[in-house]
Design a protein around this motif. Structure first.
Motif, PDB file in Angstrom:
ATOM      1  N   ARG A   1     -42.359 -77.896 130.344  1.00 22.51           N
ATOM      2  CA  ARG A   1     -42.751 -77.306 131.629  1.00 22.51           C
ATOM      3  C   ARG A   1     -42.297 -75.857 131.714  1.00 22.51           C
ATOM      4  NH1 ARG A   1     -40.496 -82.293 133.902  1.00 22.51           N
ATOM      5  NH2 ARG A   1     -42.173 -83.828 134.133  1.00 22.51           N
ATOM      6  N   LEU A   2     -41.109 -75.556 131.197  1.00 21.36           N
ATOM      7  CA  LEU A   2     -40.629 -74.171 131.196  1.00 21.36           C
ATOM      8  C   LEU A   2     -41.562 -73.272 130.395  1.00 21.36           C
ATOM      9  CD1 LEU A   2     -36.746 -74.514 130.721  1.00 21.36           C
ATOM     10  CD2 LEU A   2     -37.955 -73.771 132.778  1.00 21.36           C
ATOM     11  N   LEU A   3     -42.208 -73.833 129.378  1.00 18.46           N
ATOM     12  CA  LEU A   3     -43.154 -73.054 128.574  1.00 18.46           C
ATOM     13  C   LEU A   3     -44.473 -72.837 129.304  1.00 18.46           C
ATOM     14  CD1 LEU A   3     -42.700 -74.578 124.991  1.00 18.46           C
ATOM     15  CD2 LEU A   3     -41.596 -72.549 125.971  1.00 18.46           C
ATOM     16  N   GLY A   4     -44.603 -73.421 130.474  1.00 12.54           N
ATOM     17  CA  GLY A   4     -45.815 -73.244 131.273  1.00 12.54           C
ATOM     18  C   GLY A   4     -46.885 -74.280 131.023  1.00 12.54           C
ATOM     19  N   LYS A   5     -46.564 -75.334 130.288  1.00 14.62           N
ATOM     20  CA  LYS A   5     -47.562 -76.351 129.972  1.00 14.62           C
ATOM     21  C   LYS A   5     -47.674 -77.365 131.107  1.00 14.62           C
ATOM     22  CE  LYS A   5     -46.840 -76.104 124.970  1.00 14.62           C
ATOM     23  NZ  LYS A   5     -46.497 -76.872 123.763  1.00 14.62           N
ATOM     24  N   LYS A   6     -48.860 -77.936 131.235  1.00 14.24           N
ATOM     25  CA  LYS A   6     -49.034 -79.062 132.131  1.00 14.24           C
ATOM     26  C   LYS A   6     -48.470 -80.291 131.416  1.00 14.24           C
ATOM     27  CE  LYS A   6     -52.386 -82.150 134.289  1.00 14.24           C
ATOM     28  NZ  LYS A   6     -53.821 -82.517 134.429  1.00 14.24           N
ATOM     29  N   VAL A   7     -47.455 -80.867 131.990  1.00 10.17           N
ATOM     30  CA  VAL A   7     -46.768 -81.987 131.355  1.00 10.17           C
ATOM     31  C   VAL A   7     -47.077 -83.273 132.110  1.00 10.17           C
ATOM     32  CG1 VAL A   7     -44.518 -82.999 130.829  1.00 10.17           C
ATOM     33  CG2 VAL A   7     -44.911 -80.562 130.420  1.00 10.17           C
ATOM     34  N   ILE A   8     -47.350 -84.337 131.361  1.00 10.32           N
ATOM     35  CA  ILE A   8     -47.465 -85.676 131.934  1.00 10.32           C
ATOM     36  C   ILE A   8     -46.423 -86.543 131.233  1.00 10.32           C
ATOM     37  CG2 ILE A   8     -48.945 -87.654 132.389  1.00 10.32           C
ATOM     38  CD1 ILE A   8     -51.358 -85.834 132.107  1.00 10.32           C
ATOM     39  N   PHE A   9     -45.355 -86.837 131.942  1.00 12.56           N
ATOM     40  CA  PHE A   9     -44.235 -87.607 131.411  1.00 12.56           C
ATOM     41  C   PHE A   9     -44.392 -89.047 131.893  1.00 12.56           C
ATOM     42  CE2 PHE A   9     -39.303 -88.077 131.875  1.00 12.56           C
ATOM     43  CZ  PHE A   9     -39.313 -89.099 130.936  1.00 12.56           C
TER      44      PHE A   9
ATOM     45  N   SER B   1     -27.623 -71.216 142.027  1.00 14.58           N
ATOM     46  CA  SER B   1     -27.254 -71.037 143.429  1.00 14.58           C
ATOM     47  C   SER B   1     -26.054 -70.112 143.563  1.00 14.58           C
ATOM     48  CB  SER B   1     -26.946 -72.404 144.052  1.00 14.58           C
ATOM     49  OG  SER B   1     -26.512 -72.263 145.389  1.00 14.58           O
ATOM     50  N   GLN B   2     -25.084 -70.253 142.680  1.00 14.13           N
ATOM     51  CA  GLN B   2     -23.903 -69.377 142.707  1.00 14.13           C
ATOM     52  C   GLN B   2     -24.282 -67.913 142.471  1.00 14.13           C
ATOM     53  OE1 GLN B   2     -19.959 -70.377 142.449  1.00 14.13           O
ATOM     54  NE2 GLN B   2     -21.127 -71.284 144.139  1.00 14.13           N
ATOM     55  N   LEU B   3     -25.365 -67.704 141.759  1.00 13.94           N
ATOM     56  CA  LEU B   3     -25.815 -66.337 141.463  1.00 13.94           C
ATOM     57  C   LEU B   3     -26.686 -65.757 142.578  1.00 13.94           C
ATOM     58  CD1 LEU B   3     -26.669 -66.773 137.668  1.00 13.94           C
ATOM     59  CD2 LEU B   3     -24.607 -65.776 138.670  1.00 13.94           C
ATOM     60  N   GLY B   4     -26.789 -66.472 143.685  1.00  9.98           N
ATOM     61  CA  GLY B   4     -27.484 -65.937 144.847  1.00  9.98           C
ATOM     62  C   GLY B   4     -28.961 -66.252 144.916  1.00  9.98           C
ATOM     63  N   PHE B   5     -29.447 -67.198 144.097  1.00  8.06           N
ATOM     64  CA  PHE B   5     -30.860 -67.558 144.096  1.00  8.06           C
ATOM     65  C   PHE B   5     -31.086 -68.819 144.921  1.00  8.06           C
ATOM     66  CE2 PHE B   5     -30.338 -65.194 140.088  1.00  8.06           C
ATOM     67  CZ  PHE B   5     -31.354 -64.248 140.219  1.00  8.06           C
ATOM     68  N   SER B   6     -32.299 -68.990 145.404  1.00  7.95           N
ATOM     69  CA  SER B   6     -32.646 -70.158 146.205  1.00  7.95           C
ATOM     70  C   SER B   6     -33.110 -71.304 145.317  1.00  7.95           C
ATOM     71  CB  SER B   6     -33.754 -69.808 147.200  1.00  7.95           C
ATOM     72  OG  SER B   6     -34.970 -69.549 146.505  1.00  7.95           O
ATOM     73  N   LYS B   7     -33.203 -72.493 145.913  1.00  8.95           N
ATOM     74  CA  LYS B   7     -33.717 -73.653 145.196  1.00  8.95           C
ATOM     75  C   LYS B   7     -35.162 -73.413 144.767  1.00  8.95           C
ATOM     76  CE  LYS B   7     -34.516 -78.645 145.595  1.00  8.95           C
ATOM     77  NZ  LYS B   7     -35.938 -78.551 145.175  1.00  8.95           N
ATOM     78  N   ASP B   8     -35.959 -72.797 145.627  1.00  7.64           N
ATOM     79  CA  ASP B   8     -37.352 -72.517 145.282  1.00  7.64           C
ATOM     80  C   ASP B   8     -37.437 -71.582 144.081  1.00  7.64           C
ATOM     81  OD1 ASP B   8     -38.259 -74.123 147.304  1.00  7.64           O
ATOM     82  OD2 ASP B   8     -38.626 -72.489 148.724  1.00  7.64           O
ATOM     83  N   GLN B   9     -36.539 -70.618 144.014  1.00 13.96           N
ATOM     84  CA  GLN B   9     -36.530 -69.711 142.864  1.00 13.96           C
ATOM     85  C   GLN B   9     -36.162 -70.458 141.589  1.00 13.96           C
ATOM     86  OE1 GLN B   9     -33.930 -66.802 144.911  1.00 13.96           O
ATOM     87  NE2 GLN B   9     -35.394 -65.215 144.267  1.00 13.96           N
ATOM     88  N   PHE B  10     -35.218 -71.370 141.696  1.00 16.92           N
ATOM     89  CA  PHE B  10     -34.854 -72.164 140.526  1.00 16.92           C
ATOM     90  C   PHE B  10     -36.023 -73.038 140.076  1.00 16.92           C
ATOM     91  CE2 PHE B  10     -33.293 -76.068 138.569  1.00 16.92           C
ATOM     92  CZ  PHE B  10     -32.520 -75.560 137.535  1.00 16.92           C
ATOM     93  N   ASP B  11     -36.669 -73.685 141.021  1.00 18.73           N
ATOM     94  CA  ASP B  11     -37.774 -74.591 140.686  1.00 18.73           C
ATOM     95  C   ASP B  11     -38.959 -73.852 140.069  1.00 18.73           C
ATOM     96  OD1 ASP B  11     -36.305 -76.710 141.645  1.00 18.73           O
ATOM     97  OD2 ASP B  11     -37.251 -76.715 143.627  1.00 18.73           O
ATOM     98  N   ALA B  12     -39.072 -72.549 140.319  1.00 20.82           N
ATOM     99  CA  ALA B  12     -40.199 -71.760 139.801  1.00 20.82           C
ATOM    100  C   ALA B  12     -39.903 -71.127 138.442  1.00 20.82           C
ATOM    101  CB  ALA B  12     -40.571 -70.669 140.804  1.00 20.82           C
ATOM    102  N   LEU B  13     -38.733 -71.397 137.876  1.00 15.93           N
ATOM    103  CA  LEU B  13     -38.351 -70.777 136.610  1.00 15.93           C
ATOM    104  C   LEU B  13     -39.273 -71.181 135.460  1.00 15.93           C
ATOM    105  CD1 LEU B  13     -34.449 -71.193 136.691  1.00 15.93           C
ATOM    106  CD2 LEU B  13     -35.738 -69.059 136.971  1.00 15.93           C
ATOM    107  N   THR B  14     -39.472 -70.257 134.534  1.00 17.65           N
ATOM    108  CA  THR B  14     -40.131 -70.548 133.255  1.00 17.65           C
ATOM    109  C   THR B  14     -39.225 -70.048 132.141  1.00 17.65           C
ATOM    110  OG1 THR B  14     -41.302 -68.431 133.000  1.00 17.65           O
ATOM    111  CG2 THR B  14     -42.366 -70.140 134.362  1.00 17.65           C
TER     112      THR B  14
END
Length: 609
Positions: free
Chosen positions: A96-104, A536-549
């Motif tokens: 998913r981090l690579l940007g692929k559509k994953v079906i687990f 979160s400790q680095l000042g980022f939101s949960k949404d920002q974490f969830d959007a990571l690639t």
């Protein structure tokens, strides 16, 4: 696919029906003709992952479909099934981090004689009630382990039954199912017929050490022998089909020894999917359960057909299994798919078994390892990290509590947790928790940045090759480099000097925090909860974490003026337990968790003022 009885295994094994038992000459290869005239498959063989057999409208980008076995619900989940699923989840998260559509895909195998017996023995309940309870136990454990699956298939789902029957009809129409007498020695606990030469004295099963009973019944058979040459060609032309490579050698040896037809139905088992052509027989468990990989791809709003399921993601990119069920996935399953005119999966990876303190695990030995207990005591990140870091993926691995505590403390609490906490502490004291420069500018002229970049590239290569332990090691090396840089630069001393030295110290802190940000991304497939807390400790939101690639592992994510959170330990060190102390829960809280055994104390680095 479906597990049976070997608790020391990565997951318990499929019922193996030995093809060497007696088929009467009078009924040998009496092909069932029902469905023949009205249903004939237009495909006599399957291509190897080159086209859609049922739907030529291939999407622009095929999804990455990864599966665990469908776990047998004769008993609650154990550490072997948890290990397989943790590994699959880490691979899926990386993809998913690579940007692929994953079906687990994961799920439970719920049919068979042993399920009915287990239901009657444990609670006197109906088989479906027993299946409901155990299946829910898997879902609960997967939630506790932070498993982000996309599809959970149960073989008692009605749409699964429809697809199994359609698949059976395809294989039948292709001339690969016939009816014959079957006689042999049967292990009730394994739910499988045994070849006499594999039994111990007094015809005892080598797994359960109980005598096998003689059984004779009429069954339907699948013509596996017909696919001897096609399977040999598959392995010859696709050497990466079975991994690791030494597992491929095992599969080739099985095939070269000669493939025999095998039974795919039971007349004596009521708890199963009825054979479409004979309501007195039920489809034998694994000929049913393997189809769960395909039926799981069905959408709820679609008709449950092979056409719809296959067009939604088949073939699977990776079947992840334990080595005990390799034969079923690398020999039987491909032959079945060929018969039905469907593409083969791209890879089958057979990993090793888990042991405890160097011994096989079993209830009789009193040394079982309960994943729920581990999670409750230490938290999901610690459990996930230890087994993926310390077990070389593909080989057998061992758990000992001493090593578990030492590794988790050294890597997660000390190397990563303490590095982040003391860096944030210095930033709070000297810079009001605010970054004074971009991380890109801070790293100009420093050798630290290229060191981190090389290590994160190394981690990616290891993830891609399924070398999960090595990927963890590469990420850990970034933490080691950060600690070394901190000790060499001693920013606490530079801040005391003021002026240019103080500015240099501020840049040093930004670089270390940038390394921690990159660690959070690169380690997220393995320890997602820990990575979320770092981000979160680095000042980022949960949404920002969830959007990571994976692109976010590139240097330069931290910007001037960004405000860090207040220092708060991201992972509590597991403290020693002395005799008589009670266990405390969860290593993700500030409260220390007590290990059952005394372990050597770990050195804890403290930031200098």
């Amino acid at each position: 696919m479906a597990g049976r009885a070997v608790i020391f295994s990565s997951h318990t094994t499929l019922p193996f029906l030995s093809p060497l038992h007696t088929i009467s000459s009078s009924q040998s290869r009496r092909t069932t003709s029902l469905f023949r005239q009205s249903f004939r498959s237009p495909l006599k063989s399957a291509s190897f992952c080159t086209c859609r057999a049922l739907d030529s409208r291939a999407p622009i980008a095929d999804p990455f479909v990864i599966t665990t076995p469908l776990y047998y619900v004769n008993a609650p989940p154990h550490m072997g099934s948890a290990y397989t699923t943790i590994a699959a989840d880490a691979i899926a998260r990386f993809q998913r981090l690579l940007g692929k559509k994953v079906i687990f895909v994961t799920g439970t195998d719920e049919h068979g004689e042993k399920i009915a017996s287990a239901a009657a023995a444990t609670s006197g309940s109906k088989p479906i009630e027993h299946c409901d309870n155990i299946s829910q136990a898997y879902k609960t454990l997967w939630k506790d382990l932070d498993i982000a699956y996309d599809k959970f298939i149960r073989t008692t789902d009605p749409f699964h039954e429809a697809i199994v029957k359609e698949f059976y009809a395809r294989v039948l129409a292709n001339g690969d199912i016939y009816y014959a007498d079957y006689e042999g020695l049967y292990c009730i606990n394994c739910e499988e017929y045994k070849d006499e030469k594999e039994l111990l004295e007094n015809k005892c099963c080598p797994v359960h050490l109980k005598p096998c009973v003689s059984r004779k019944e009429d069954n339907y058979f699948f013509a596996l022998s017909k696919y001897q040459k096609p399977l040999e060609e598959v392995l010859k032309n696709n050497p990466n089909f079975v991994q690791p490579s030494f597992r491929l050698n095992e599969v080739q040896s099985w095939i070269k020894s000669g493939l025999k037809d095998f039974s795919i139905s039971r007349a004596s088992v009521n708890w199963g999917i009825p054979v479409p052509t004979d309501n007195k027989q039920t489809i034998y468990v694994w000929f049913d359960a393997l189809l769960g990989y395909i039926s799981a791809l069905s959408h709820g709003e679609q008709l449950p057909t092979l056409q719809n399921a296959v067009s939604s993601g088949w073939p699977a990119s990776l079947h992840l299994i334990g080595k005990d069920i390799l034969r079923f996935h690398a020999v039987y399953w491909p032959a079945m798919l060929m018969s039905a005119g469907l593409d083969l999966p791209k890879r089958v990876f057979g990993h090793g078994f888990l042991t405890k303190d160097g011994m096989k695990m079993g209830k009789s030995l009193g040394n079982t390892l309960e994943p729920k207990d581990l999670v409750n005591r230490f938290g999901s990140d610690a459990v996930r990290y230890f087994f993926l870091r310390e077990v070389e993926f593909g080989s057998d691995g061992d758990y000992s509590e001493d090593r578990f505590v030492n590794i988790v403390n050294a890597h997660l609490a000390n190397t990563l947790g303490n590095l982040l906490n003391r860096t944030l502490g210095l930033l709070k004291k000297n810079c009001k928790s605010t970054l004074l420069v971009d991380s890109s500018a801070a790293a100009e002229g420093s050798a630290f940045r290229p060191t981190v970049e090389k290590l994160v590239d190394k981690a990616r290569c290891h993830y891609e090759s399924l070398s999960l332990s090595s990927a963890c090691e590469a990420v850990q090396e970034i933490g080691n480099a950060g600690n070394l840089y901190m000790d060499e630069r001693a920013p606490w001393s530079l801040f005391k000097q003021g002026g240019a030295a103080s500015e240099a110290a501020a840049k040093d802190l930004v670089m270390i925090l940038e390394a921690m940000r990159i660690i959070a991304v690169a380690l997220s497939p393995v320890a997602p909860g820990l990575s979320r807390r770092i981000y979160s400790q680095l000042g980022f939101s949960k949404d920002q974490f969830d959007a990571l690639t994976w692109n976010d592992t590139r240097w330069g994510g931290l910007k001037e003026g960004q405000v860090m959170a207040q220092p708060n330990p991201i992972f509590a060190r597991i403290e020693n337990k002395t005799e008589g102390e009670e266990d405390v829960t969860d290593a993700t809280t500030k409260k220390p968790t007590k290990a059952k055994k005394c372990v050597p104390p770990q050195t804890k680095v403290v930031a200098e003022a």
